[in-house]
Design a protein around this motif. Structure first.
Motif, PDB file in Angstrom:
ATOM      1  N   PRO A 193       1.049  -1.310  -0.174  1.00  0.00           N
ATOM      2  CA  PRO A 193      -0.516  -0.261  -0.001  1.00  0.00           C
ATOM      3  C   PRO A 193       1.644   1.354   0.363  1.00  0.00           C
ATOM      4  O   PRO A 193       1.021   2.004  -0.523  1.00  0.00           O
ATOM      5  CB  PRO A 193      -0.687  -0.339   1.248  1.00  0.00           C
ATOM      6  N   ILE A 194       1.627   1.405   0.456  1.00  0.00           N
ATOM      7  CA  ILE A 194       3.207   2.856   1.074  1.00  0.00           C
ATOM      8  C   ILE A 194       3.116   3.108  -0.452  1.00  0.00           C
ATOM      9  O   ILE A 194       3.241   3.565  -0.840  1.00  0.00           O
ATOM     10  CB  ILE A 194       4.062   2.242   1.310  1.00  0.00           C
ATOM     11  N   GLY A 195       4.176   1.610  -1.332  1.00  0.00           N
ATOM     12  CA  GLY A 195       4.186   1.982  -2.275  1.00  0.00           C
ATOM     13  C   GLY A 195       3.943   2.244  -3.462  1.00  0.00           C
ATOM     14  O   GLY A 195       4.057   3.973  -4.343  1.00  0.00           O
ATOM     15  N   TYR A 196       2.442   2.310  -3.288  1.00  0.00           N
ATOM     16  CA  TYR A 196       0.804   2.702  -4.678  1.00  0.00           C
ATOM     17  C   TYR A 196       0.913   3.743  -4.201  1.00  0.00           C
ATOM     18  O   TYR A 196       0.965   4.118  -5.243  1.00  0.00           O
ATOM     19  CB  TYR A 196      -0.136   2.216  -4.603  1.00  0.00           C
ATOM     20  N   ALA A 197       0.636   4.372  -2.744  1.00  0.00           N
ATOM     21  CA  ALA A 197       0.593   5.486  -2.509  1.00  0.00           C
ATOM     22  C   ALA A 197       1.409   6.714  -2.562  1.00  0.00           C
ATOM     23  O   ALA A 197       1.764   7.397  -3.642  1.00  0.00           O
ATOM     24  CB  ALA A 197      -0.126   5.258  -0.671  1.00  0.00           C
ATOM     25  N   ALA A 198       2.745   5.734  -2.643  1.00  0.00           N
ATOM     26  CA  ALA A 198       4.190   7.097  -3.278  1.00  0.00           C
ATOM     27  C   ALA A 198       4.361   7.306  -4.743  1.00  0.00           C
ATOM     28  O   ALA A 198       3.743   8.474  -5.294  1.00  0.00           O
ATOM     29  CB  ALA A 198       5.291   6.612  -2.914  1.00  0.00           C
ATOM     30  N   LEU A 199       3.876   5.964  -5.642  1.00  0.00           N
ATOM     31  CA  LEU A 199       3.366   6.349  -6.411  1.00  0.00           C
ATOM     32  C   LEU A 199       2.552   7.148  -7.367  1.00  0.00           C
ATOM     33  O   LEU A 199       2.596   7.928  -8.248  1.00  0.00           O
ATOM     34  CB  LEU A 199       2.620   4.963  -7.275  1.00  0.00           C
TER      35      LEU A 199
END
Lengths: 242, 47
Positions: free
Chosen positions: A28-34
């Motif tokens: 979720p954090i990876g997708y949020a950053a993207l």
């Protein structure tokens, strides 16, 4: 609140708990950053209006300011973790120190390069030895020094302690960078965000800037979690008492 | 219109270089840490 913090730090001492938490948070954090960064960059380039003085060149600000902010923020995180490791010998704190240095160096370099690309059309030069630029360059050397120092000492335990000391000493550069535009006559402009009277930017420029800053912050968290995950696996290999 | 977008009022070279370098740095660091993790897992399974 204090009880919650105590319990949280207790759990952070357990690599197994930390690893489990990271596995849940990473995607979720990876997708949020993207999502944050791609949206923010789009707003920076096409939604924010053209500046009446600098034209479109000011759009470099949307990359330069967050990168510069993160270069300082990461060092603060690194220095605090170094202190925690030095005083309480919490291994996870040392992992944060180790993981923060490379990403901190890269974002400092980004701040310097983007600043140079902004400086050429605005000031007529890519570089000038003014207080802000020079102290930021010193910060880059500090980050590189931390990385090289750790790799040059064979004993990892000894290396970690020496790096922690250097990290704490290097923290002296942070207030110099921030206040350099007030203490000396510099070409670099004064702060537009962290002002006593509030930000001096129009909201149509402020919101994309804050969005990009948030994107960089979430990105840093993502990178750190990835690095901590790798480091926990390495330490599992090296020692059974991890 | 596309030309206008890339030109950015004659500052296009500087702006696109800055954003290009930013994207490169961000992507490279993700690649760097993921590559390290895969190497660590490979060593773990090998041992």
């Amino acid at each position: 609140m204090i009880k919650f913090l105590k319990q949280f730090f207790h759990k952070c001492v357990s690599p197994k708990w930390v690893h489990g938490a990271i596995e849940k948070l990473l995607t979720p954090i990876g997708y949020a950053a993207l999502l944050l960064l791609s949206t923010a960059f789009a707003l920076d380039l096409w939604w924010a209006p053209t500046d009446y003085q600098q034209g479109d060149a000011y759009r470099i600000m949307f990359v330069h300011v967050p990168a510069a902010f993160m270069s300082l923020f990461i060092y603060v995180t690194l220095a605090v973790s170094a202190l925690v490791y030095w005083v309480w010998h919490i291994k996870l704190a040392n992992v944060v120190v180790k993981a923060s240095a490379p990403i901190g160096a890269w974002l400092t370099l980004l701040a310097l390069v983007s600043g140079a690309l902004w400086g050429k059309p605005m000031w007529g030069t890519f570089w000038i030895w003014d207080a802000r630029l020079t102290s930021e360059l010193l910060l880059l050397f500090l980050y590189l020094g931390l990385i090289i120092l750790r790799r040059s000492i064979e004993d990892p335990e000894q290396g970690s302690k020496v790096v922690a000391v250097l990290a704490l000493l290097g923290a002296v550069d942070l207030p110099i960078i921030h206040y350099s535009v007030y203490w000396w006559n510099t070409l670099h402009q004064r702060s537009t965000l962290l002002n006593a009277s509030g930000p001096t930017l129009d909201s149509k420029m402020l919101y994309p800037l804050l969005g990009t800053l948030l994107g960089f912050l979430v990105y840093y968290v993502f990178i750190i979690l990835l690095e901590i995950r790798s480091e926990l696996w390495v330490r599992r290999n090296v020692s059974t008492d991890v | 219109m596309l030309a206008q977008m890339f030109d950015m009022g004659t500052y296009g070279v500087y702006i696109w270089s800055a954003y290009g370098f930013s994207v490169a740095v961000l992507l490279f660091n993700v690649y760097r840490v993921i590559r390290r993790y895969k190497k660590v897992i490979k060593n773990e399974t090998a041992s």
